[in-house]
Each structure stands twice: as C-alpha cells, then as structure tokens.
Motif scaffolding. Sequence first.
Motif, PDB file in Angstrom:
ATOM      1  N   UNK A   1      -5.573   1.294  -7.049  1.00  0.00           N
ATOM      2  CA  UNK A   1      -4.831   0.115  -6.610  1.00  0.00           C
ATOM      3  C   UNK A   1      -5.865  -0.957  -6.264  1.00  0.00           C
ATOM      4  N   UNK A   2      -5.458  -1.977  -5.542  1.00  0.00           N
ATOM      5  CA  UNK A   2      -6.426  -3.028  -5.249  1.00  0.00           C
ATOM      6  C   UNK A   2      -5.767  -4.213  -4.583  1.00  0.00           C
ATOM      7  N   UNK A   3      -6.403  -5.366  -4.761  1.00  0.00           N
ATOM      8  CA  UNK A   3      -5.836  -6.580  -4.162  1.00  0.00           C
ATOM      9  C   UNK A   3      -5.908  -7.697  -5.186  1.00  0.00           C
TER      10      UNK A   3
ATOM     11  N   UNK B   1     -10.049   3.251  -5.830  1.00  0.00           N
ATOM     12  CA  UNK B   1      -9.292   4.464  -6.138  1.00  0.00           C
ATOM     13  C   UNK B   1      -8.388   4.856  -4.978  1.00  0.00           C
ATOM     14  N   UNK B   2      -7.278   5.474  -5.321  1.00  0.00           N
ATOM     15  CA  UNK B   2      -6.448   6.107  -4.290  1.00  0.00           C
ATOM     16  C   UNK B   2      -6.948   7.548  -4.190  1.00  0.00           C
ATOM     17  N   UNK B   3      -7.344   7.969  -3.002  1.00  0.00           N
ATOM     18  CA  UNK B   3      -7.952   9.290  -2.834  1.00  0.00           C
ATOM     19  C   UNK B   3      -6.895  10.332  -2.472  1.00  0.00           C
TER      20      UNK B   3
ATOM     21  N   UNK C   1      -0.658   5.516   3.586  1.00  0.00           N
ATOM     22  CA  UNK C   1      -0.583   4.054   3.482  1.00  0.00           C
ATOM     23  C   UNK C   1      -1.609   3.419   4.419  1.00  0.00           C
ATOM     24  N   UNK C   2      -1.828   4.029   5.575  1.00  0.00           N
ATOM     25  CA  UNK C   2      -2.768   3.468   6.558  1.00  0.00           C
ATOM     26  C   UNK C   2      -4.225   3.589   6.129  1.00  0.00           C
ATOM     27  N   UNK C   3      -4.623   4.779   5.646  1.00  0.00           N
ATOM     28  CA  UNK C   3      -6.041   4.945   5.252  1.00  0.00           C
ATOM     29  C   UNK C   3      -6.336   4.069   4.033  1.00  0.00           C
ATOM     30  N   UNK C   4      -5.369   3.992   3.148  1.00  0.00           N
ATOM     31  CA  UNK C   4      -5.552   3.146   1.959  1.00  0.00           C
ATOM     32  C   UNK C   4      -5.674   1.675   2.369  1.00  0.00           C
ATOM     33  N   UNK C   5      -4.790   1.244   3.262  1.00  0.00           N
ATOM     34  CA  UNK C   5      -4.797  -0.160   3.701  1.00  0.00           C
ATOM     35  C   UNK C   5      -6.135  -0.510   4.358  1.00  0.00           C
TER      36      UNK C   5
ATOM     37  N   UNK D   1       0.843  -1.204   0.000  1.00  0.00           N
ATOM     38  CA  UNK D   1       0.000   0.000   0.000  1.00  0.00           C
ATOM     39  C   UNK D   1       0.876   1.252   0.000  1.00  0.00           C
ATOM     40  N   UNK D   2       1.963   1.214   0.783  1.00  0.00           N
ATOM     41  CA  UNK D   2       2.901   2.350   0.802  1.00  0.00           C
ATOM     42  C   UNK D   2       3.550   2.531  -0.573  1.00  0.00           C
ATOM     43  N   UNK D   3       3.926   1.413  -1.182  1.00  0.00           N
ATOM     44  CA  UNK D   3       4.523   1.493  -2.520  1.00  0.00           C
ATOM     45  C   UNK D   3       3.561   2.178  -3.497  1.00  0.00           C
ATOM     46  N   UNK D   4       2.273   1.837  -3.393  1.00  0.00           N
ATOM     47  CA  UNK D   4       1.271   2.422  -4.301  1.00  0.00           C
ATOM     48  C   UNK D   4       1.145   3.929  -4.076  1.00  0.00           C
ATOM     49  N   UNK D   5       1.111   4.324  -2.808  1.00  0.00           N
ATOM     50  CA  UNK D   5       1.017   5.761  -2.484  1.00  0.00           C
ATOM     51  C   UNK D   5       2.247   6.489  -3.034  1.00  0.00           C
TER      52      UNK D   5
END
Length: 203
Positions: A135-137, A158-160, A165-169, A124-128
């Motif tokens: 992104x996704x799973x 979507x990445x907002x 990394x935490x809110x996305x995760x 998730x951090x890498x994506x941010x």
Amino acid sequence: MTVKISVLVSGRGTNLQSVIDAIENGEIENAEIACVISDKKEAYALERAEKHGIEGIYIDPKSCACRQEFDDILLGILKEKGSDLVLLAGYLRIISDSLIEEYRNRIINIHPSLLPSFKGLNAQRQAIEYGVKYTGCTVHFVEPDLDAGPIIMQKVIPVLDGDTADTLAKRLLIEENKAYREAVKLFVDGKLEVNGRIVKIKE
Ligand code: GRF
C-alpha cells in the motif's frame, strides 16, 4: 517570489509539521506558511503552528448555516492571506466546488493509500481488510470528486504479516510526511505541469 501557503487542518498535524520543518531547514526555499486554518478548536496542529510563530485560525462550523457559508468564510481568509497554495493536511471537511474552482490545481491533499484504491476514510484499515501486499500514500491535486484529482506523487510500502491498521498507519505516516514535503517543494519550485489527469515533473 515567496509562495504563500495556507494549510487546512483538523487534527494532529504531522504533515503540517513536515512542511514547517522543511521550510525552516531550507529544504523548501522561497515559501512561507501564511496561516493554518482549522475546523476543530482543539486540533493539535494549531498548537504546532503557534510554536512556530504561524497564525492559527479557527472557524467554528456551528456558526455557519451550511457548508457553502463555511467555505465562503474560508475563501475570504485564503484570499486575504494572499494564498498561492492551499494544503489539506488531515482536513476532514469536504471542500465546496466553488473553492476548488477558485484554486484549481493549487489545492493539494495527501491520502494514506495508493489511489485510486481505498478512497475515503480508514484507508489503512481498508487495505488490511482487502489483503493487499503493498500500500502507500498519494499526494494529489484536489478535484470535486473525492480523492480523485491528478496524482503528483506516490510512495509504496509493504503490508507485513501481522500488520494491523494501526501498525500500518504508523509506518505509512513516515512516508506520508516525506512525500508531502517533497511534493510541496516541487510545487514551490514551479516543477509541476498539469495536463488533464497527468502531472508531469519538469526537469
Ligand atoms: C494522514 O494520514 C493523511 O494521509 C490523511 O489524514 C492524516 C493526517 O495526519 N489525509 P496529520 O494530521 O497530518 O498527522
């Protein structure tokens, strides 16, 4: 026939919980969790198993001289439990090639990115940090190469603006939990056909 599932964990176990719930509420039929195996004594996933009357087994990595020895013990348990399917659910160890060979196309993992992007840790951090807008799973069969096995299912979010990394995760985890139980159901129902890298979902 009942499909016997063994689940390998190292941590909190929300994906394990998702599969337990889906079996208990009848969404996944003809399956049972034979055991939950952890390489971490304090893994909350072991408590989740206990709460649902599922056997939890801890293997102490320090009692093994090497990875192969650990995996030989693991393989012995998987066989003893009659496992038809092995789920990696937040399991942090690399699995040896011999174990993968023994359970070819019967070991499933979930990874918190749209593979082949952002393999490995902290996806998730890498994506941010890369700045992707989506992104996704990915739920996939396990191959010796890390995060590279045939893909069963992906979910996209979507990445907002302002995401960390935490809110996305946190948002992604909801989709992960859904994807994992859906993929397990497809396996249990015999609907996955694997040809090389391609996984076809049969009607
Ligand atoms: C999930 O993000 C999964 O994608 C990754 O490890 C995490 C496990 O979470 N492989 P949980 O232990 O299932 O809650």
